[in-house]
Design a protein around this motif. Structure first.
Motif, short mmCIF file in Angstrom:
data_model
loop_
_atom_site.label_atom_id
_atom_site.label_comp_id
_atom_site.label_asym_id
_atom_site.label_seq_id
_atom_site.Cartn_x
_atom_site.Cartn_y
_atom_site.Cartn_z
N UNK A 22 0.84 -1.20 0.00
CA UNK A 22 0.00 0.00 0.00
C UNK A 22 0.87 1.24 0.00
N UNK A 23 0.22 2.40 -0.03
CA UNK A 23 0.93 3.67 0.12
C UNK A 23 1.40 3.79 1.57
N UNK A 24 2.62 4.26 1.74
CA UNK A 24 3.15 4.33 3.10
C UNK A 24 4.15 5.48 3.20
N UNK A 25 4.59 5.71 4.42
CA UNK A 25 5.61 6.71 4.71
C UNK A 25 6.64 6.07 5.64
N UNK A 26 7.90 6.41 5.42
CA UNK A 26 8.98 5.95 6.30
C UNK A 26 9.51 7.16 7.04
N UNK A 27 9.53 7.09 8.37
CA UNK A 27 10.01 8.18 9.21
C UNK A 27 11.25 7.71 9.92
N UNK A 29 14.20 8.80 12.76
CA UNK A 29 14.54 9.74 13.84
C UNK A 29 15.35 8.99 14.89
N UNK A 30 16.43 9.58 15.34
CA UNK A 30 17.27 9.02 16.41
C UNK A 30 17.74 7.60 16.11
N UNK A 31 18.09 7.33 14.87
CA UNK A 31 18.60 6.01 14.52
C UNK A 31 17.54 4.93 14.43
N UNK A 32 16.26 5.31 14.48
CA UNK A 32 15.16 4.37 14.36
C UNK A 32 14.38 4.71 13.10
N UNK A 33 13.85 3.69 12.44
CA UNK A 33 13.04 3.88 11.25
C UNK A 33 11.71 3.16 11.44
N UNK A 34 10.63 3.84 11.09
CA UNK A 34 9.30 3.23 11.21
C UNK A 34 8.55 3.44 9.91
N UNK A 35 7.84 2.40 9.49
CA UNK A 35 7.02 2.43 8.30
C UNK A 35 5.57 2.46 8.74
N UNK A 36 4.82 3.42 8.21
CA UNK A 36 3.40 3.54 8.55
C UNK A 36 2.58 3.56 7.27
N UNK A 37 1.47 2.84 7.29
CA UNK A 37 0.54 2.81 6.16
C UNK A 37 -0.28 4.10 6.14
N UNK A 38 -0.46 4.67 4.97
CA UNK A 38 -1.25 5.88 4.83
C UNK A 38 -2.72 5.51 4.69
N UNK A 39 -3.64 6.31 5.27
CA UNK A 39 -5.06 5.99 5.15
C UNK A 39 -5.56 6.27 3.73
N UNK A 40 -6.59 5.56 3.29
CA UNK A 40 -7.12 5.79 1.95
C UNK A 40 -7.70 7.20 1.78
N UNK A 41 -8.27 7.73 2.84
CA UNK A 41 -8.80 9.10 2.86
C UNK A 41 -8.38 9.71 4.19
N UNK A 42 -7.97 10.95 4.18
CA UNK A 42 -7.65 11.60 5.44
C UNK A 42 -6.24 12.15 5.46
N UNK A 43 -5.74 12.37 6.65
CA UNK A 43 -4.43 12.98 6.85
C UNK A 43 -3.59 12.12 7.78
N UNK A 44 -2.29 12.21 7.61
CA UNK A 44 -1.35 11.58 8.54
C UNK A 44 -0.43 12.69 9.02
N UNK A 45 -0.49 13.00 10.30
CA UNK A 45 0.29 14.10 10.85
C UNK A 45 1.50 13.56 11.60
N UNK A 46 2.64 14.19 11.34
CA UNK A 46 3.87 13.87 12.05
C UNK A 46 4.22 15.10 12.86
N UNK A 47 4.19 14.97 14.18
CA UNK A 47 4.43 16.09 15.08
C UNK A 47 5.88 16.00 15.57
#
Length: 64
Positions: A22-27, A29-47
């Motif tokens: 699926x569509x995803x984002x890789x973030x 930070x601090x030597x760690x990597x996380x993959x998160x799936x993006x929702x089909x509709x909506x927003x994904x906020x990274x604070x």
């Protein structure tokens, strides 16, 4: 939600694109990597705060 492994010796991240369906984002930070799936509709906020990721929040919506 998936944690990805960074090779500590080479400090490289390897991602097999064939495993991601699926569509995803890789973030990273601090030597760690996380993959998160993006929702089909909506927003994904990274604070962030002081240059570090504090929170990742999914806000889904639907068409009316």
């Amino acid at each position: 939600m998936e944690n990805l492994k960074i090779d500590i010796r080479t400090m490289q991240l390897t991602v097999d694109l064939m495993d991601i369906t699926t569509s995803c984002v890789i973030v990273i930070c601090d030597g760690k990597a996380k993959l998160r799936e993006l929702p089909p509709h909506g927003e994904y906020k990274i604070v962030t705060h002081q240059g570090k990721v504090k929170r990742m929040r999914k806000e889904e919506g639907e068409e009316f």
